[in-house]
Design an enzyme around this catalytic site. Structure first.
Site, PDB file in Angstrom:
ATOM      1  N   GLY A  14     -79.670  -1.602-130.886  1.00  0.00           N
ATOM      2  CA  GLY A  14     -79.970  -0.116-130.591  1.00  0.00           C
ATOM      3  C   GLY A  14     -79.416  -0.008-129.104  1.00  0.00           C
ATOM      4  O   GLY A  14     -79.031   1.076-128.700  1.00  0.00           O
ATOM      5  N   ILE A  17     -74.152  -0.560-124.813  1.00  0.00           N
ATOM      6  CA  ILE A  17     -73.268  -1.189-123.698  1.00  0.00           C
ATOM      7  C   ILE A  17     -72.151  -0.424-123.471  1.00  0.00           C
ATOM      8  O   ILE A  17     -71.429  -0.351-124.265  1.00  0.00           O
ATOM      9  CB  ILE A  17     -73.200  -2.703-124.113  1.00  0.00           C
ATOM     10  CG1 ILE A  17     -72.148  -3.548-123.088  1.00  0.00           C
ATOM     11  CG2 ILE A  17     -72.748  -2.849-125.564  1.00  0.00           C
ATOM     12  CD1 ILE A  17     -72.239  -4.906-123.294  1.00  0.00           C
ATOM     13  N   PRO A  18     -71.631  -0.356-122.377  1.00  0.00           N
ATOM     14  CA  PRO A  18     -70.569   0.480-121.739  1.00  0.00           C
ATOM     15  C   PRO A  18     -69.278  -0.412-122.265  1.00  0.00           C
ATOM     16  O   PRO A  18     -69.147  -1.565-122.228  1.00  0.00           O
ATOM     17  CB  PRO A  18     -70.254   0.632-120.379  1.00  0.00           C
ATOM     18  CG  PRO A  18     -72.028   0.638-119.993  1.00  0.00           C
ATOM     19  CD  PRO A  18     -72.471  -0.455-121.279  1.00  0.00           C
ATOM     20  N   GLY A  21     -66.372  -3.281-118.544  1.00  0.00           N
ATOM     21  CA  GLY A  21     -67.061  -3.801-117.453  1.00  0.00           C
ATOM     22  C   GLY A  21     -66.298  -4.344-116.483  1.00  0.00           C
ATOM     23  O   GLY A  21     -65.204  -4.477-116.615  1.00  0.00           O
ATOM     24  N   LEU A  22     -67.038  -4.539-115.275  1.00  0.00           N
ATOM     25  CA  LEU A  22     -66.231  -5.196-114.011  1.00  0.00           C
ATOM     26  C   LEU A  22     -66.507  -6.882-114.014  1.00  0.00           C
ATOM     27  O   LEU A  22     -67.800  -7.124-113.927  1.00  0.00           O
ATOM     28  CB  LEU A  22     -66.623  -4.429-112.690  1.00  0.00           C
ATOM     29  CG  LEU A  22     -65.946  -4.963-111.558  1.00  0.00           C
ATOM     30  CD1 LEU A  22     -64.445  -4.611-111.451  1.00  0.00           C
ATOM     31  CD2 LEU A  22     -66.910  -4.964-110.418  1.00  0.00           C
ATOM     32  N   GLY A  23     -65.602  -7.583-114.039  1.00  0.00           N
ATOM     33  CA  GLY A  23     -65.756  -9.068-114.023  1.00  0.00           C
ATOM     34  C   GLY A  23     -66.016  -9.277-112.645  1.00  0.00           C
ATOM     35  O   GLY A  23     -65.660  -8.730-111.639  1.00  0.00           O
ATOM     36  N   ASP A  51     -70.113  -7.703-115.336  1.00  0.00           N
ATOM     37  CA  ASP A  51     -70.432  -9.218-115.669  1.00  0.00           C
ATOM     38  C   ASP A  51     -70.794 -10.218-114.770  1.00  0.00           C
ATOM     39  O   ASP A  51     -69.556 -10.460-114.018  1.00  0.00           O
ATOM     40  CB  ASP A  51     -69.135  -9.518-116.638  1.00  0.00           C
ATOM     41  CG  ASP A  51     -69.213 -10.869-117.210  1.00  0.00           C
ATOM     42  OD1 ASP A  51     -70.003 -10.990-118.397  1.00  0.00           O
ATOM     43  OD2 ASP A  51     -68.675 -11.735-116.815  1.00  0.00           O
ATOM     44  N   TYR A  56     -70.477 -18.413-110.687  1.00  0.00           N
ATOM     45  CA  TYR A  56     -69.357 -17.573-110.073  1.00  0.00           C
ATOM     46  C   TYR A  56     -69.758 -17.496-108.309  1.00  0.00           C
ATOM     47  O   TYR A  56     -69.044 -17.250-107.328  1.00  0.00           O
ATOM     48  CB  TYR A  56     -69.290 -16.139-110.101  1.00  0.00           C
ATOM     49  CG  TYR A  56     -68.767 -16.077-111.949  1.00  0.00           C
ATOM     50  CD1 TYR A  56     -68.187 -17.042-112.303  1.00  0.00           C
ATOM     51  CD2 TYR A  56     -68.970 -14.616-112.406  1.00  0.00           C
ATOM     52  CE1 TYR A  56     -68.012 -17.014-113.824  1.00  0.00           C
ATOM     53  CE2 TYR A  56     -68.518 -14.662-113.733  1.00  0.00           C
ATOM     54  CZ  TYR A  56     -67.842 -15.739-114.480  1.00  0.00           C
ATOM     55  OH  TYR A  56     -67.656 -15.497-115.529  1.00  0.00           O
ATOM     56  N   LYS A  85     -75.248 -15.465-116.945  1.00  0.00           N
ATOM     57  CA  LYS A  85     -75.124 -16.558-117.777  1.00  0.00           C
ATOM     58  C   LYS A  85     -75.750 -17.802-117.216  1.00  0.00           C
ATOM     59  O   LYS A  85     -75.694 -18.060-116.001  1.00  0.00           O
ATOM     60  CB  LYS A  85     -73.497 -16.909-117.979  1.00  0.00           C
ATOM     61  CG  LYS A  85     -72.801 -15.475-118.245  1.00  0.00           C
ATOM     62  CD  LYS A  85     -71.487 -15.840-118.389  1.00  0.00           C
ATOM     63  CE  LYS A  85     -70.414 -14.358-118.328  1.00  0.00           C
ATOM     64  NZ  LYS A  85     -69.968 -14.254-117.154  1.00  0.00           N
ATOM     65  N   HIS A 116     -73.152 -19.828-121.063  1.00  0.00           N
ATOM     66  CA  HIS A 116     -71.869 -19.743-120.643  1.00  0.00           C
ATOM     67  C   HIS A 116     -70.915 -20.658-121.222  1.00  0.00           C
ATOM     68  O   HIS A 116     -69.887 -20.275-121.698  1.00  0.00           O
ATOM     69  CB  HIS A 116     -71.987 -20.189-119.298  1.00  0.00           C
ATOM     70  CG  HIS A 116     -70.916 -19.460-118.209  1.00  0.00           C
ATOM     71  ND1 HIS A 116     -70.968 -19.104-116.958  1.00  0.00           N
ATOM     72  CD2 HIS A 116     -69.519 -19.038-118.639  1.00  0.00           C
ATOM     73  CE1 HIS A 116     -69.682 -18.407-116.532  1.00  0.00           C
ATOM     74  NE2 HIS A 116     -69.069 -18.569-117.538  1.00  0.00           N
TER      75      HIS A 116
HETATM   76  N1  LIG Z   1     -67.521 -16.355-120.129  1.00  0.00           N
HETATM   77  C1  LIG Z   1     -66.644 -17.138-119.681  1.00  0.00           C
HETATM   78  O1  LIG Z   1     -66.442 -18.364-119.782  1.00  0.00           O
HETATM   79  C2  LIG Z   1     -65.603 -16.576-118.645  1.00  0.00           C
HETATM   80  C3  LIG Z   1     -64.155 -16.902-118.475  1.00  0.00           C
HETATM   81  C4  LIG Z   1     -63.526 -16.470-117.567  1.00  0.00           C
HETATM   82  C5  LIG Z   1     -63.663 -15.224-117.233  1.00  0.00           C
HETATM   83  N2  LIG Z   1     -64.870 -14.594-117.412  1.00  0.00           N
HETATM   84  C6  LIG Z   1     -65.154 -13.202-117.001  1.00  0.00           C
HETATM   85  O2  LIG Z   1     -64.175 -12.289-117.209  1.00  0.00           O
HETATM   86  C7  LIG Z   1     -63.781 -11.688-116.144  1.00  0.00           C
HETATM   87  C8  LIG Z   1     -62.280 -11.262-116.127  1.00  0.00           C
HETATM   88  O3  LIG Z   1     -61.340 -12.448-116.508  1.00  0.00           O
HETATM   89  P1  LIG Z   1     -60.431 -12.836-115.288  1.00  0.00           P
HETATM   90  O4  LIG Z   1     -60.801 -12.222-113.891  1.00  0.00           O
HETATM   91  O5  LIG Z   1     -60.275 -14.277-115.293  1.00  0.00           O
HETATM   92  O6  LIG Z   1     -59.003 -12.243-115.657  1.00  0.00           O
HETATM   93  P2  LIG Z   1     -58.293 -10.590-115.894  1.00  0.00           P
HETATM   94  O7  LIG Z   1     -59.455  -9.585-115.528  1.00  0.00           O
HETATM   95  O8  LIG Z   1     -57.608 -10.669-116.915  1.00  0.00           O
HETATM   96  O9  LIG Z   1     -57.462 -10.831-114.579  1.00  0.00           O
HETATM   97  C9  LIG Z   1     -57.944 -10.463-113.207  1.00  0.00           C
HETATM   98  C10 LIG Z   1     -56.669 -10.348-112.363  1.00  0.00           C
HETATM   99  O10 LIG Z   1     -55.769  -9.660-112.868  1.00  0.00           O
HETATM  100  C11 LIG Z   1     -55.536  -8.753-111.772  1.00  0.00           C
HETATM  101  N3  LIG Z   1     -55.638  -7.157-112.076  1.00  0.00           N
HETATM  102  C12 LIG Z   1     -56.606  -6.434-112.467  1.00  0.00           C
HETATM  103  N4  LIG Z   1     -56.471  -5.120-112.902  1.00  0.00           N
HETATM  104  C13 LIG Z   1     -54.905  -5.143-112.716  1.00  0.00           C
HETATM  105  C14 LIG Z   1     -54.117  -4.155-113.034  1.00  0.00           C
HETATM  106  N5  LIG Z   1     -54.515  -3.007-113.513  1.00  0.00           N
HETATM  107  N6  LIG Z   1     -52.920  -4.363-112.643  1.00  0.00           N
HETATM  108  C15 LIG Z   1     -52.513  -5.497-112.308  1.00  0.00           C
HETATM  109  N7  LIG Z   1     -53.267  -6.659-112.042  1.00  0.00           N
HETATM  110  C16 LIG Z   1     -54.655  -6.370-112.331  1.00  0.00           C
HETATM  111  C17 LIG Z   1     -56.698  -8.977-110.678  1.00  0.00           C
HETATM  112  O11 LIG Z   1     -56.100  -8.555-109.504  1.00  0.00           O
HETATM  113  P3  LIG Z   1     -56.733  -7.576-108.377  1.00  0.00           P
HETATM  114  O12 LIG Z   1     -58.049  -7.917-107.689  1.00  0.00           O
HETATM  115  O13 LIG Z   1     -55.593  -7.446-107.236  1.00  0.00           O
HETATM  116  O14 LIG Z   1     -56.476  -6.008-109.236  1.00  0.00           O
HETATM  117  C18 LIG Z   1     -57.119 -10.247-110.898  1.00  0.00           C
HETATM  118  O15 LIG Z   1     -56.109 -11.164-110.167  1.00  0.00           O
HETATM  119  C19 LIG Z   1     -64.274 -12.626-114.939  1.00  0.00           C
HETATM  120  O16 LIG Z   1     -64.161 -12.185-113.880  1.00  0.00           O
HETATM  121  C20 LIG Z   1     -65.643 -13.138-115.418  1.00  0.00           C
HETATM  122  O17 LIG Z   1     -66.391 -12.080-115.123  1.00  0.00           O
HETATM  123  C21 LIG Z   1     -65.834 -15.037-118.188  1.00  0.00           C
END
Ligand SMILES: NC(=O)c1ccc[n+]([C@@H]2O[C@H](COP(=O)([O-])OP(=O)(O)OC[C@H]3O[C@@H](n4cnc5c(N)ncnc54)[C@H](OP(=O)(O)O)[C@@H]3O)[C@@H](O)[C@H]2O)c1
Length: 329
Positions: A14, A17-18, A21-23, A51, A56, A85, A116
């Site tokens: 219930g 969750i938005p 989110g912001l990574g 997130d 990290y 995580k 994770h």
């Molecule tokens: N559970 C896991 O094992 C796992 C693994 C990987 C990632 N994650 C999580 O997922 C999040 C997102 O993954 P990610 O950071 O690898 O990849 P992503 O969100 O696909 O890509 C982030 C990159 O894209 C650029 N970007 C963002 N918005 C943009 C836009 N509108 N136009 C052009 N470029 C844009 C950002 O640069 P700017 O900063 O210049 O905008 C950044 O370099 C992570 O931060 C983390 O929280 C979890």
């Protein structure tokens, strides 16, 4: 942006969750302090879902800005969805890991706590967690269940509202669903137009496990260790480009609205485009025809292959993902 405009997904518990989110994984290039300042700006801009993860290396910095935000009275704790995580070296010490994240983030509960990766990895203290570890272990279901039972306990102690998985496969989830008392509510997984994981995505939906999409833009800033010559670039795909041109939006916005409309929760990391990304989740409409066109550009291009977790019994990174039925003890 008015946060009440951001659609929510409702979990089996219930809880709401938005839908975006912001990574907070700043790759290797964005400092912990800049990530934390970005979290603050993003909350001010309307984000209500962050997130995080202990690995990290920035939860302390994020905790400082969360404290500032809550003290300002602008946002209450219950208005924010905060995920963290447990990292691979803490699978036997989940309570300790959670307590550390709570202390670092300066909060007294998490909305979502994830395992994770399904691989234990007992790094010695101060060892580089990003390099291939001689201590990496393969997936051992009994060990995973030992970790999961510690996760369940956190829910019972009200330290964590929901628990979930990350980087799982269908065979591993089958075992977890069979053996768990508290079922996983979310699975954080790589999902972007060139890597749609349709079978796993539909499996999660069928079992009421909400898919959370990491690398939703194809992770253009990912570290060198996660780049191979075969990787494709989502944001340069002709289908994405032509939809972006027609709607006068950016390719990233196309990818994010596709994710939201498909039922994923994308968590893009961004220092420079976070507002553009939030608007994509709320203000942009793709047609069914657009959705179908993007559905056809899957290239099965996994970017985060997990090769740093390779164990000597596995032949290649594909074995980590049970591609030829490799599981498990
Ligand atoms: N559970 C896991 O094992 C796992 C693994 C990987 C990632 N994650 C999580 O997922 C999040 C997102 O993954 P990610 O950071 O690898 O990849 P992503 O969100 O696909 O890509 C982030 C990159 O894209 C650029 N970007 C963002 N918005 C943009 C836009 N509108 N136009 C052009 N470029 C844009 C950002 O640069 P700017 O900063 O210049 O905008 C950044 O370099 C992570 O931060 C983390 O929280 C979890």
């Amino acid at each position: 942006m008015d946060p009440s405009l951001i659609p929510n997904r409702v979990l089996k518990t219930g809880d709401k969750i938005p839908c975006i989110g912001l990574g907070t994984f700043g790759s290797d290039s964005v400092s912990a302090d800049i990530v934390a300042q970005t979290v603050k700006k993003a909350i001010n801009a309307g984000y209500r879902h962050i997130d995080c993860a202990s690995v990290y290396g920035n939860e302390k910095n994020i905790g400082i800005v969360l404290n500032e935000v809550f003290n300002s009275g602008f946002v209450k704790r219950e208005d924010l969805w905060i995920t963290s995580k447990v990292w691979n070296d803490m699978h036997n010490h989940v309570a300790e890991s959670c307590a550390q994240s709570l202390a670092d983030l300066k909060i007294d509960y998490l909305d979502l706590y994830l395992v994770h990766w399904p691989f234990s990895n007992y790094h010695p203290p101060n060892c580089d967690v990003t390099s291939r570890s001689p201590n990496a272990k393969p997936y051992i279901h009994e060990n995973y269940m030992n970790t999961w039972r510690q996760m369940e306990k956190l829910v019972e102690e009200n330290l964590v509202k929901n628990i979930g998985t990350s980087n799982m496969t269908i065979p591993k989830l089958n075992l977890l669903l069979r053996d768990s008392r508290i079922k996983p509510l979310c699975n954080e997984m790589e999902l972007h137009p060139h890597f749609q994981q349709t079978e796993l995505f539909e499996y999660c939906q069928k079992h009421q496990i909400q898919p959370i999409a990491y690398c939703p833009l194809g992770s253009p800033g990912r570290p060198e260790r996660d780049r191979t010559p075969e990787d494709t670039v989502d944001l340069e795909d002709p289908v994405i480009l032509s939809i972006a041109e027609r709607l006068k939006i950016t390719p990233a916005q196309v990818a994010l609205q596709w994710a939201v409309k498909r039922g994923q929760i994308p968590i893009p990391f961004s220092v420079n485009h976070f507002l553009e990304n939030l608007e994509a989740a709320v203000n942009i409409q793709l047609t069914e025809k657009d959705m179908q066109a993007i559905g056809k550009i899957d290239r099965n291009c996994r970017l985060i292959k997990g090769q740093v977790f390779l164990w000597k019994e596995y032949q290649s990174w594909e074995d980590l993902w049970d591609i030829d039925g490799v599981i498990v003890s």
